[in-house]
Write an enzyme that holds these catalytic residues in place. Structure first.
Site, short mmCIF file in Angstrom:
data_model
loop_
_atom_site.label_atom_id
_atom_site.label_comp_id
_atom_site.label_asym_id
_atom_site.label_seq_id
_atom_site.Cartn_x
_atom_site.Cartn_y
_atom_site.Cartn_z
N CYS A 70 0.85 -1.19 0.00
CA CYS A 70 0.00 0.00 0.00
C CYS A 70 0.88 1.25 0.00
O CYS A 70 1.81 1.35 0.81
CB CYS A 70 -0.90 -0.01 1.23
SG CYS A 70 -1.85 1.52 1.43
N ASP A 96 0.36 -6.27 0.00
CA ASP A 96 -0.77 -6.69 -0.83
C ASP A 96 -0.32 -7.92 -1.61
O ASP A 96 0.67 -7.86 -2.35
CB ASP A 96 -1.19 -5.57 -1.80
CG ASP A 96 -1.68 -4.33 -1.08
OD1 ASP A 96 -2.39 -4.47 -0.07
OD2 ASP A 96 -1.37 -3.22 -1.53
#
EC number: 1.7.1.13
Length: 271
Positions: free
Chosen positions: A177, A184
């Site tokens: 992120c 992620d």
């Protein structure tokens, strides 16, 4: 112009007590695209497919209802929707009465379309899980890797020879992120027709996203653009299926405009 730093990411936010479409936070796509050299006509079409697992509202009599939903945001929209803001927005429906499920679906579609700047489609339910996995995995290649970012398109290359049409897959994509630094995780599938893509180079390239900070949608567009420039396929499809966070997962897909058939719509086991 909204920036990621202006969003609710990484901040303590009170959960809404009532319906509030202003919670939706659009982020213009233009800046992320300019960073990879896309300033004019886009070389792809596609959508960002969201799966919503935690959707609830009250019926006309005040009884709670629950559902899942699939949202399709076109990549031609001027803005993407920041994920935490979508989570908060959907939670704002929890104590709101609606006369029908269709009224809920239509309200979500209208609000998302307004904030994204293009028509967003919403349907109840989720795609089936793909237990087998599409394509040939490149993850078992026996290679040493020590480069985890920034993404390095120099790894991408092709082999001279017969034109092929194939589907390659990897479950090793990781990015972060851009605001919170949280990891992620995603599986990525690419389908193409053209000179054979060097698989070791492709795996090194995908792993070079490991320390990269960017939104899911922008990572997929970078992968598409790098493959298009470095490998020059006749046509190309790139899809990433990111794992769930906050009751949502994001599945961006980008395809060449002349792509004959889209990838099948499935979810991963990890989702």
């Amino acid at each position: 112009m909204n920036t990621p730093e202006d969003s609710s990411l990484g901040r303590e936010v009170a959960y809404p007590s009532g319906y509030d479409p202003s919670l939706l936070f659009p982020i213009p796509r233009a800046a992320g695209r300019a960073a990879i050299g896309l300033r004019g006509a886009l070389p792809f079409v596609g959508r960002d497919r969201w799966h919503a697992y935690e959707l609830s509202w009250l019926d006309a009599h005040g009884k709670p209802c629950v559902a899942t939903a699939t949202l399709h945001v076109p990549c031609e929209s001027p803005a993407l929707i920041e994920s935490k803001s979508l989570k908060l927005y959907l939670n704002s429906l929890n104590a709101t009465r609606f006369n029908s499920a269709e009224a809920v679906r239509a309200r979500i579609a209208t609000d998302l379309s307004t904030r994204a700047g293009a028509d967003v489609s919403v349907e109840f339910g989720l795609p089936p899980i793909d237990a087998v996995g599409e394509g040939e995995s490149i993850d078992a290649l026996d290679i040493a890797i020590d480069d985890y970012g920034p993404p390095k398109a120099d790894y991408l290359a092709t082999h001279a020879g017969t034109v092929v049409e194939e589907v390659l897959a990897s479950a090793l994509l990781k990015s972060n992120c851009p605001v919170t630094g949280q990891p992620d995780w995603a599986s990525v599938t690419l389908r193409y027709r053209g000179a054979p893509i060097d698989r070791e180079g492709l795996l090194r390239y995908l792993v070079s996203f490991r320390d990269h900070a960017d939104f899911h949608e922008q990572c997929v567009e970078r992968i598409f653009q790098d493959l298009l420039v470095r490998c020059a396929p006749q046509w190309l499809v790139v899809e990433a299926r990111y794992t769930r966070r906050g009751g949502l997962d994001i599945n961006p897909v980008r395809t060449s405009p002349q792509m004959p058939t889209p990838l099948s719509i499935f979810r991963d086991l990890r989702q």
